[in-house]
Scaffold this motif. Structure first.
Motif, PDB file in Angstrom:
ATOM      1  N   CYS A  64       0.831  -1.213   0.000  1.00 27.01           N
ATOM      2  CA  CYS A  64       0.000   0.000   0.000  1.00 27.01           C
ATOM      3  C   CYS A  64       0.861   1.257   0.000  1.00 27.01           C
ATOM      4  CB  CYS A  64      -0.934  -0.005   1.211  1.00 27.01           C
ATOM      5  SG  CYS A  64      -2.320  -1.146   1.076  1.00 27.01           S
ATOM      6  N   GLN A  65       1.888   1.279   0.842  1.00 32.90           N
ATOM      7  CA  GLN A  65       2.748   2.468   0.896  1.00 32.90           C
ATOM      8  C   GLN A  65       3.470   2.652  -0.433  1.00 32.90           C
ATOM      9  OE1 GLN A  65       5.102   3.855   4.393  1.00 32.90           O
ATOM     10  NE2 GLN A  65       6.888   3.292   3.167  1.00 32.90           N
ATOM     11  N   GLY A  68       1.123   4.086  -2.970  1.00 33.43           N
ATOM     12  CA  GLY A  68       0.907   5.500  -2.688  1.00 33.43           C
ATOM     13  C   GLY A  68       2.079   6.354  -3.134  1.00 33.43           C
ATOM     14  N   SER A 103      -2.436   8.265  12.124  1.00 33.18           N
ATOM     15  CA  SER A 103      -2.214   6.826  12.015  1.00 33.18           C
ATOM     16  C   SER A 103      -2.046   6.147  13.373  1.00 33.18           C
ATOM     17  CB  SER A 103      -0.980   6.553  11.145  1.00 33.18           C
ATOM     18  OG  SER A 103      -1.172   7.028   9.828  1.00 33.18           O
ATOM     19  N   PHE A 110      -5.230  -3.125   8.699  1.00 32.52           N
ATOM     20  CA  PHE A 110      -5.794  -2.721   7.409  1.00 32.52           C
ATOM     21  C   PHE A 110      -5.994  -1.209   7.365  1.00 32.52           C
ATOM     22  CE2 PHE A 110      -9.418  -1.726   4.670  1.00 32.52           C
ATOM     23  CZ  PHE A 110      -9.012  -2.297   3.483  1.00 32.52           C
ATOM     24  N   GLN A 111      -6.536  -0.631   8.436  1.00 34.68           N
ATOM     25  CA  GLN A 111      -6.716   0.820   8.487  1.00 34.68           C
ATOM     26  C   GLN A 111      -5.374   1.546   8.366  1.00 34.68           C
ATOM     27  OE1 GLN A 111      -8.836   1.862  12.059  1.00 34.68           O
ATOM     28  NE2 GLN A 111     -10.755   0.866  11.413  1.00 34.68           N
ATOM     29  N   SER A 113      -2.704   0.462   6.943  1.00 33.83           N
ATOM     30  CA  SER A 113      -2.196   0.273   5.584  1.00 33.83           C
ATOM     31  C   SER A 113      -2.797   1.294   4.618  1.00 33.83           C
ATOM     32  CB  SER A 113      -2.506  -1.149   5.093  1.00 33.83           C
ATOM     33  OG  SER A 113      -1.890  -2.113   5.925  1.00 33.83           O
ATOM     34  N   ILE A 114      -4.088   1.510   4.727  1.00 33.67           N
ATOM     35  CA  ILE A 114      -4.755   2.482   3.854  1.00 33.67           C
ATOM     36  C   ILE A 114      -4.242   3.894   4.147  1.00 33.67           C
ATOM     37  CG2 ILE A 114      -6.970   3.471   3.194  1.00 33.67           C
ATOM     38  CD1 ILE A 114      -6.452   0.567   2.253  1.00 33.67           C
ATOM     39  N   MET A 115      -4.026   4.199   5.412  1.00 32.62           N
ATOM     40  CA  MET A 115      -3.522   5.535   5.768  1.00 32.62           C
ATOM     41  C   MET A 115      -2.098   5.737   5.260  1.00 32.62           C
ATOM     42  SD  MET A 115      -5.162   5.902   9.595  1.00 32.62           S
ATOM     43  CE  MET A 115      -5.042   7.680   9.739  1.00 32.62           C
ATOM     44  N   ARG A 116      -1.297   4.664   5.251  1.00 38.12           N
ATOM     45  CA  ARG A 116       0.064   4.791   4.718  1.00 38.12           C
ATOM     46  C   ARG A 116       0.033   5.000   3.205  1.00 38.12           C
ATOM     47  NH1 ARG A 116       3.506   6.888   7.640  1.00 38.12           N
ATOM     48  NH2 ARG A 116       5.214   6.062   6.396  1.00 38.12           N
ATOM     49  N   ALA A 117      -0.945   4.404   2.533  1.00 40.55           N
ATOM     50  CA  ALA A 117      -1.065   4.630   1.094  1.00 40.55           C
ATOM     51  C   ALA A 117      -1.384   6.092   0.806  1.00 40.55           C
ATOM     52  CB  ALA A 117      -2.149   3.725   0.511  1.00 40.55           C
ATOM     53  N   ILE A 118      -2.304   6.669   1.593  1.00 43.92           N
ATOM     54  CA  ILE A 118      -2.678   8.076   1.390  1.00 43.92           C
ATOM     55  C   ILE A 118      -1.504   8.989   1.733  1.00 43.92           C
ATOM     56  CG2 ILE A 118      -4.264   9.901   2.089  1.00 43.92           C
ATOM     57  CD1 ILE A 118      -6.305   7.674   2.727  1.00 43.92           C
TER      58      ILE A 118
END
Length: 442
Positions: A64-65, A68, A103, A110-111, A113-118
């Motif tokens: 994910c990161q 991003g 974060s 999972f949460q 991971s999504i925040m690291r992508a953003i």
């Protein structure tokens, strides 16, 4: 019509407090960019444990990161060429700083991971924007050196993320790295607003009649002769203001040059990602060297990495880049092969390890510096960002080779010998670029 040459003005300035201030503030941004991007890898086991997950569950977060970061390089970095380097850099610091702080409240892996992508969308843009500001503020005779200092800050941020995490994680948990990685970028915002002016070259290309340019010129040099009717241009010719377009890096004969640089960056960053992720494991699985022992050598080799970044900037101010950079990558291939054949216990091994780190880091720094030299200011952030995006595609693919080498029981000599073909290909590409037509920009 009285033309005022911005390029000549910047190049005749003495390096003083104003240029050093831009370097320090943008260098701090680069430091935190490196800290935030590489922090996760240093504290991954603690994060997994904190969420009650096995270590392999971190793979989704890494992907994910990386996604991003790649998207940010392609999407966010070019916005600096349209809306301004300083404005977008402040936005990037605010965004990835705030998301990193939030974060710590993630309830699931999972949460997080999504925040690291953003967050990665904005982290990827920090380095090219900061380097563009430094390049367009510094006289040509010292530009490569200043960019190298900023890149050394980026590398130091990566190293610091491991050191800080090691000291604080047992006391404050994995969240400690996120607190630091979130607060400091936000603190950079007032420093950028107060002490770093928007790029003169960016403003001149956008609007040659911009009245704010004269005010900045007088702050930089109170004795500058201005009549009030100036048209601000880059170079001796009269140039109309131009808005940046994504296609600019491919037009006006730059298509082949851009393609070659993208290929070089993809291969270079593939090599960095491969060795950064797998080299300790290669030595443990193929040479029976414990990771803890190898880590000590890697920490010493870090000194070579910082020295390489600084040295390449000094050398690129004095030698032709398309002759210098291939030599660096040929040397890098040689040190990779040497690491496979020299006994780990031999005193010369650490010398080769330092040389390997020197050339690995110095080579990529040389490519980044070269990009700032050959693309005009209006597209410089786009060029840096998109080249980095191409490189990050290689970062996603690199682990596949490492896993295959382990799974197929390759020897260390075969593994590093095949990997050494990658820097040799980079050397060939940059050498080829030197034989094509390209123009140096300032």
């Amino acid at each position: 019509m009285n033309q005022f040459d911005i390029e000549a003005f910047v190049d005749r300035q003495k390096v003083g407090a104003k240029q050093l201030t831009v370097l320090l503030v943008c260098g701090l941004v680069c430091f935190m960019d490196g800290f935030d991007i590489f922090m996760i890898g240093k504290i991954a086991p603690a994060i997994a444990e904190g969420f009650g997950e096995p270590p392999e569950a971190m793979a989704f977060l890494f992907v994910c990161q990386q996604i991003g970061l790649a998207l940010g390089a392609f999407i966010v970095s070019p916005l600096a060429d349209r809306f301004g380097r300083r404005r977008m850099l402040m936005l990037a610091c605010a965004s990835f700083g705030a998301i990193t702080l939030l974060s710590v409240y993630a309830e699931t892996l999972f949460q997080l991971s999504i925040m690291r992508a953003i967050a990665g969308l904005f982290m990827a843009a920090g380095l090219p924007m900061a380097l563009s500001l430094i390049a367009e503020t510094t006289p040509a005779r010292r530009r490569s050196t200043f960019i190298a200092l900023a890149l050394a800050g980026y590398s130091s941020g990566s190293a610091a993320s491991g050191a800080v995490a090691a000291w604080l994680i047992d006391i404050y948990g994995w969240q400690s790295g996120f607190w630091i990685g979130g607060i400091v970028p936000i603190l950079c915002i007032p420093l950028l607003a107060l002490f770093v002016p928007e790029s003169l070259k960016f403003r001149a290309e956008r609007n040659p009649n911009d009245p704010t340019i004269a005010k900045t010129l007088r702050r930089m040099d109170p004795d500058v002769a201005l009549n009030g009717d100036e048209v601000f241009v880059l170079g001796s010719g009269n140039k109309k203001g131009q808005k940046a377009r994504l296609s600019d890096i491919f037009t006006e004969g730059r298509g082949l040059m851009t393609a070659i640089l993208w290929a070089a960056c993809l291969l270079s960053m593939t090599n960095i990602a491969l060795l950064g992720a797998w080299l300790p494991t290669f030595f443990q699985e193929m040479a029976n060297i414990p990771i803890q022992r190898f880590a000590i050598s890697a920490m010493i080799a870090y000194l070579g990495g910082v020295t390489g970044t600084l040295t390449i900037g000094y050398l690129m101010d004095r030698f032709t880049a398309t002759n210098l950079i291939p030599l660096v990558y040929i040397g890098l291939a040689a040190t990779m092969i040497a690491l496979a054949y020299i006994p780990f216990e031999s005193p010369i091994f650490i010398v080769v390890m330092i040389g390997w780190s020197f050339l690995l880091t110095g080579g990529q720094a040389g490519l980044n510096t070269f990009i700032t030299q050959i693309y005009p200011p209006r597209m410089r952030s786009t060029a840096l960002g998109w080249a980095g995006g191409a490189g990050r595609i290689g970062g996603v693919l690199a682990p596949l080779y490492g896993g295959m080498a382990i799974d197929q029981s390759f020897t260390l000599q075969l593994t590093l010998g095949l990997a050494a073909l990658v820097p040799l290909a980079v050397a060939a590409l940059v050498f080829l670029l030197g034989r094509t037509k390209y123009e140096m920009a300032t």
